[in-house]
Design a protein around this motif. Structure first.
Motif, PDB file in Angstrom:
ATOM      1  N   SER A 217      49.518  37.874  35.208  1.00 43.16           N
ATOM      2  CA  SER A 217      50.976  37.963  35.134  1.00 43.16           C
ATOM      3  C   SER A 217      51.430  39.423  35.163  1.00 43.16           C
ATOM      4  O   SER A 217      52.452  39.750  35.781  1.00 43.16           O
ATOM      5  N   ILE A 218      50.683  40.313  34.523  1.00 37.38           N
ATOM      6  CA  ILE A 218      51.028  41.739  34.537  1.00 37.38           C
ATOM      7  C   ILE A 218      50.852  42.309  35.940  1.00 37.38           C
ATOM      8  O   ILE A 218      51.716  43.029  36.452  1.00 37.38           O
ATOM      9  N   ILE A 219      49.720  41.982  36.567  1.00 43.80           N
ATOM     10  CA  ILE A 219      49.447  42.493  37.908  1.00 43.80           C
ATOM     11  C   ILE A 219      50.515  42.010  38.887  1.00 43.80           C
ATOM     12  O   ILE A 219      51.028  42.773  39.709  1.00 43.80           O
ATOM     13  N   THR A 220      50.886  40.733  38.780  1.00 45.23           N
ATOM     14  CA  THR A 220      51.917  40.169  39.659  1.00 45.23           C
ATOM     15  C   THR A 220      53.269  40.824  39.415  1.00 45.23           C
ATOM     16  O   THR A 220      53.992  41.146  40.366  1.00 45.23           O
ATOM     17  N   ILE A 227      55.411  48.767  41.652  1.00 42.69           N
ATOM     18  CA  ILE A 227      54.843  49.834  40.830  1.00 42.69           C
ATOM     19  C   ILE A 227      53.368  49.520  40.600  1.00 42.69           C
ATOM     20  O   ILE A 227      52.955  48.358  40.637  1.00 42.69           O
ATOM     21  N   THR A 228      52.570  50.555  40.371  1.00 46.50           N
ATOM     22  CA  THR A 228      51.145  50.348  40.133  1.00 46.50           C
ATOM     23  C   THR A 228      50.902  50.049  38.658  1.00 46.50           C
ATOM     24  O   THR A 228      51.751  50.315  37.799  1.00 46.50           O
ATOM     25  N   LEU A 229      49.725  49.514  38.383  1.00 43.81           N
ATOM     26  CA  LEU A 229      49.360  49.268  36.988  1.00 43.81           C
ATOM     27  C   LEU A 229      49.331  50.565  36.188  1.00 43.81           C
ATOM     28  O   LEU A 229      49.789  50.618  35.039  1.00 43.81           O
ATOM     29  N   ASN A 230      48.793  51.633  36.798  1.00 45.23           N
ATOM     30  CA  ASN A 230      48.738  52.906  36.096  1.00 45.23           C
ATOM     31  C   ASN A 230      50.137  53.428  35.778  1.00 45.23           C
ATOM     32  O   ASN A 230      50.371  53.977  34.697  1.00 45.23           O
ATOM     33  N   GLU A 231      51.070  53.263  36.708  1.00 47.16           N
ATOM     34  CA  GLU A 231      52.446  53.697  36.457  1.00 47.16           C
ATOM     35  C   GLU A 231      53.076  52.894  35.328  1.00 47.16           C
ATOM     36  O   GLU A 231      53.761  53.449  34.455  1.00 47.16           O
ATOM     37  N   ASP A 341      39.038  46.253  40.432  1.00 45.72           N
ATOM     38  CA  ASP A 341      38.435  44.983  40.055  1.00 45.72           C
ATOM     39  C   ASP A 341      37.196  44.841  40.938  1.00 45.72           C
ATOM     40  O   ASP A 341      37.308  44.638  42.142  1.00 45.72           O
ATOM     41  N   PHE A 342      36.028  44.982  40.346  1.00 45.19           N
ATOM     42  CA  PHE A 342      34.783  45.083  41.094  1.00 45.19           C
ATOM     43  C   PHE A 342      34.539  43.809  41.905  1.00 45.19           C
ATOM     44  O   PHE A 342      34.356  42.735  41.345  1.00 45.19           O
ATOM     45  N   THR A 343      34.529  43.946  43.215  1.00 46.95           N
ATOM     46  CA  THR A 343      34.475  42.777  44.088  1.00 46.95           C
ATOM     47  C   THR A 343      33.146  42.624  44.828  1.00 46.95           C
ATOM     48  O   THR A 343      32.938  41.621  45.507  1.00 46.95           O
ATOM     49  N   SER A 344      32.251  43.602  44.725  1.00 45.49           N
ATOM     50  CA  SER A 344      30.960  43.477  45.396  1.00 45.49           C
ATOM     51  C   SER A 344      30.209  42.263  44.846  1.00 45.49           C
ATOM     52  O   SER A 344      30.341  41.904  43.672  1.00 45.49           O
ATOM     53  N   ALA A 345      29.420  41.639  45.722  1.00 45.01           N
ATOM     54  CA  ALA A 345      28.674  40.435  45.314  1.00 45.01           C
ATOM     55  C   ALA A 345      27.740  40.703  44.145  1.00 45.01           C
ATOM     56  O   ALA A 345      27.426  39.787  43.370  1.00 45.01           O
ATOM     57  N   ILE A 346      27.303  41.950  43.966  1.00 48.47           N
ATOM     58  CA  ILE A 346      26.357  42.245  42.892  1.00 48.47           C
ATOM     59  C   ILE A 346      26.974  41.992  41.523  1.00 48.47           C
ATOM     60  O   ILE A 346      26.267  41.680  40.556  1.00 48.47           O
ATOM     61  N   TYR A 347      28.296  42.070  41.426  1.00 52.33           N
ATOM     62  CA  TYR A 347      28.932  41.943  40.113  1.00 52.33           C
ATOM     63  C   TYR A 347      29.003  40.499  39.619  1.00 52.33           C
ATOM     64  O   TYR A 347      29.425  40.262  38.483  1.00 52.33           O
ATOM     65  N   GLN A 348      28.574  39.534  40.444  1.00 52.58           N
ATOM     66  CA  GLN A 348      28.485  38.173  39.938  1.00 52.58           C
ATOM     67  C   GLN A 348      27.401  38.064  38.859  1.00 52.58           C
ATOM     68  O   GLN A 348      27.393  37.112  38.074  1.00 52.58           O
ATOM     69  N   TRP A 349      26.493  39.055  38.834  1.00 57.67           N
ATOM     70  CA  TRP A 349      25.432  39.058  37.833  1.00 57.67           C
ATOM     71  C   TRP A 349      25.855  39.778  36.556  1.00 57.67           C
ATOM     72  O   TRP A 349      25.106  39.771  35.570  1.00 57.67           O
ATOM     73  N   VAL A 367      43.259  59.205  24.663  1.00 54.04           N
ATOM     74  CA  VAL A 367      43.105  58.994  26.105  1.00 54.04           C
ATOM     75  C   VAL A 367      42.993  57.493  26.347  1.00 54.04           C
ATOM     76  O   VAL A 367      42.149  56.825  25.751  1.00 54.04           O
ATOM     77  N   LEU A 368      43.860  56.987  27.203  1.00 60.26           N
ATOM     78  CA  LEU A 368      43.857  55.564  27.528  1.00 60.26           C
ATOM     79  C   LEU A 368      43.112  55.341  28.844  1.00 60.26           C
ATOM     80  O   LEU A 368      43.516  55.843  29.893  1.00 60.26           O
ATOM     81  N   HIS A 369      41.999  54.583  28.764  1.00 62.16           N
ATOM     82  CA  HIS A 369      41.252  54.184  29.957  1.00 62.16           C
ATOM     83  C   HIS A 369      41.636  52.739  30.273  1.00 62.16           C
ATOM     84  O   HIS A 369      41.395  51.837  29.467  1.00 62.16           O
ATOM     85  N   LEU A 370      42.228  52.539  31.423  1.00 63.73           N
ATOM     86  CA  LEU A 370      42.654  51.209  31.843  1.00 63.73           C
ATOM     87  C   LEU A 370      41.710  50.706  32.929  1.00 63.73           C
ATOM     88  O   LEU A 370      41.439  51.413  33.895  1.00 63.73           O
ATOM     89  N   SER A 371      41.205  49.502  32.749  1.00 65.80           N
ATOM     90  CA  SER A 371      40.267  48.960  33.740  1.00 65.80           C
ATOM     91  C   SER A 371      40.533  47.483  33.953  1.00 65.80           C
ATOM     92  O   SER A 371      41.241  46.832  33.178  1.00 65.80           O
ATOM     93  N   CYS A 372      39.961  46.970  35.031  1.00 69.16           N
ATOM     94  CA  CYS A 372      40.089  45.550  35.348  1.00 69.16           C
ATOM     95  C   CYS A 372      38.747  45.052  35.858  1.00 69.16           C
ATOM     96  O   CYS A 372      38.174  45.630  36.788  1.00 69.16           O
ATOM     97  N   PHE A 373      38.236  44.012  35.232  1.00 69.65           N
ATOM     98  CA  PHE A 373      36.959  43.438  35.654  1.00 69.65           C
ATOM     99  C   PHE A 373      37.061  41.925  35.626  1.00 69.65           C
ATOM    100  O   PHE A 373      37.458  41.337  34.612  1.00 69.65           O
ATOM    101  N   ARG A 374      36.738  41.310  36.753  1.00 71.38           N
ATOM    102  CA  ARG A 374      36.834  39.855  36.894  1.00 71.38           C
ATOM    103  C   ARG A 374      38.215  39.344  36.511  1.00 71.38           C
ATOM    104  O   ARG A 374      38.353  38.313  35.854  1.00 71.38           O
ATOM    105  N   GLY A 375      39.221  40.073  36.924  1.00 72.38           N
ATOM    106  CA  GLY A 375      40.595  39.633  36.701  1.00 72.38           C
ATOM    107  C   GLY A 375      41.129  39.857  35.309  1.00 72.38           C
ATOM    108  O   GLY A 375      42.237  39.422  34.993  1.00 72.38           O
ATOM    109  N   ARG A 376      40.375  40.559  34.451  1.00 71.28           N
ATOM    110  CA  ARG A 376      40.819  40.804  33.077  1.00 71.28           C
ATOM    111  C   ARG A 376      41.085  42.288  32.867  1.00 71.28           C
ATOM    112  O   ARG A 376      40.218  43.124  33.144  1.00 71.28           O
TER     113      ARG A 376
END
Length: 420
Positions: A217-220, A227-231, A341-349, A367-376
């Motif tokens: 919902s935030i990304i959408t 605007i970007t997520l970082n903004e 959001d890591f999309t390479s096939a290797i990240y399924q593991w 310092v705020l580090h913002l990340s997204c992994f598997r849609g979270r």
């Protein structure tokens, strides 16, 4: 000893911050990889990984010019076996405890990186700790993907990499105009909560994890508002910080990639090529999306005319030394490396990935580090304690989430204890 090249401005600054700041700015990336692994096979594959990347086979060497000026340079130095350790854990791994230990244990002198693997039933935990001198978001992504592919598949889809050239005195893509100076002190500077020597500080991390529904919902919402997520999160961080301090202006710092300013190897080789920009942010009753656009404009103005510093290594060391003895923070900082959001096939593991930076020098309040992994989406607030108080960081996080209107539907990240 042959010097490959002198360190650039940012590399020298990070070297001195680590040296004088009790491990400050060293970077830790952690991941949990699902599967059954053999220790003998792992050792062989790790050697293959190291051999593919020049950045893993260099070290910083100190020398002097004829007039006694200190110069830092890269030299070729093969990786030592002790830089990679493998431990067996028969039950469960306390990830938060291990991560805390890794980020707060300075790299051994002469080691630009280390890799700690914990082999548990059905999983492999890896903790890749390195000097910021050889690391930025781009390099982290490529090195991690290469490592995972070799450990899991025993192949690598990417090419062997070379060390990033020095960016000093290299032509920039953009035209050169006077840059906006980064102030040493601002009116909103916050005194350290507790006066302490650097060797008395530890980097702490306050985590907040959002579920996939809320993250989507935030990304959408950001996409709909262009605007970007970082903004979005930068504006929210500035407003939350101002609210908690009771001030009308915040000097918000943003760490961004410098690679877009260069061509060829300075854009694609591995190493550190970043810079930090300062943006004055006013607390206003405007909607968050309007504040995000103001941040975009301020960041764009701050980037005009950016060029690498031409200061000598001795002058950079002097500036870093002053930072290490300061008793005030210059403000909060957000990483702006892009939310991948890591999309390479290797990240399924892979069960989770997170990266944080040691902040013991306490130049930034948080310092705020913002990340997204598997849609979270996940937020890691990194800070030096006791210079920065735990309660204030939690209050900033609470207020930020309130600004986003998400507090009731988000949740603090639980400890990553995985039963085996």
């Amino acid at each position: 000893m042959k010097i490959l090249r002198p360190l650039s401005d940012v590399e020298a600054a990070f070297h001195y911050l680590h040296e004088l700041g009790n491990g400050s700015t060293q970077v830790v990336t952690a991941a949990r990889v699902n599967g059954d692994f053999n220790s003998t096979t792992l050792s062989t594959r790790l050697s293959t990984w190291v051999a593919r990347h020049e950045v893993l086979n260099v070290a910083v060497h100190r020398s002097c010019t004829g007039n006694g000026q200190e110069i830092l340079g890269f030299v070729h130095k093969p990786c030592k076996p002790e830089q990679m350790t493998l431990h067996h854990e028969p039950q469960w791994v306390d990830h938060l405890q291990v991560f805390d230990q890794q980020i707060n244990t300075p790299l051994q002198d002469g080691w630009p990186w280390r890799l700690s693997l914990i082999l548990a039933p059905g999983a492999l935990y890896l903790y890749f700790t390195r000097s910021h001198v050889i690391s930025d978001a781009y390099s982290t992504h490529l090195l991690l993907q290469s490592l995972l592919e070799i450990l899991v598949w025993n192949v690598c889809t990417g090419q062997p990499s070379t060390l990033l050239p020095s960016r000093c005195e290299q032509p920039l893509k953009s035209t050169s105009t006077p840059a906006r100076a980064v102030p040493e002190k601002v009116a909103t500077a916050l005194r350290h909560h507790t006066m302490s020597r650097i060797d008395q500080r530890r980097t702490r991390i306050h985590r907040r994890s959002l579920d996939r529904t809320l993250s989507a919902s935030i990304i959408t919402a950001c996409k709909m508002r262009s605007i970007t997520l970082n903004e979005c999160f930068a504006a929210a961080l500035a407003e939350a910080y101002a609210s908690c301090l009771g001030t009308q202006q915040v000097e918000l710092y943003t760490a961004i990639s410098s690679r877009r300013y260069f061509d060829s190897a300075l854009a694609s080789s591995l190493g550190c090529n970043i810079h930090v920009l300062s943006c004055p942010m006013l607390a206003t009753p405007l909607p968050l999306e309007a504040q995000a656009l103001r941040y975009r404009s301020a960041l764009s103005k701050a980037s005009v005319g950016w060029t690498p510093s031409q200061l000598s290594h001795a002058a950079i060391r002097s500036k870093v030394s002053a930072q290490c003895t300061a008793e005030t923070f210059i403000g909060p900082c957000i990483t702006n490396s892009g939310v991948n959001d890591f999309t390479s096939a290797i990240y399924q593991w892979v069960e989770f990935v997170e990266t944080a930076v040691n902040r013991n020098v306490a130049n930034y309040s948080v310092v705020l580090h913002l990340s997204c992994f598997r849609g979270r989406l996940q937020m890691l607030y990194c800070y030096a304690n006791p210079a920065m108080s735990d309660s204030l960081v939690k209050e900033i996080d609470y207020t930020l989430m309130t600004k986003l209107g998400l507090l009731e539907t988000s949740r603090p990240a639980p400890p990553m204890r995985v039963a085996q």
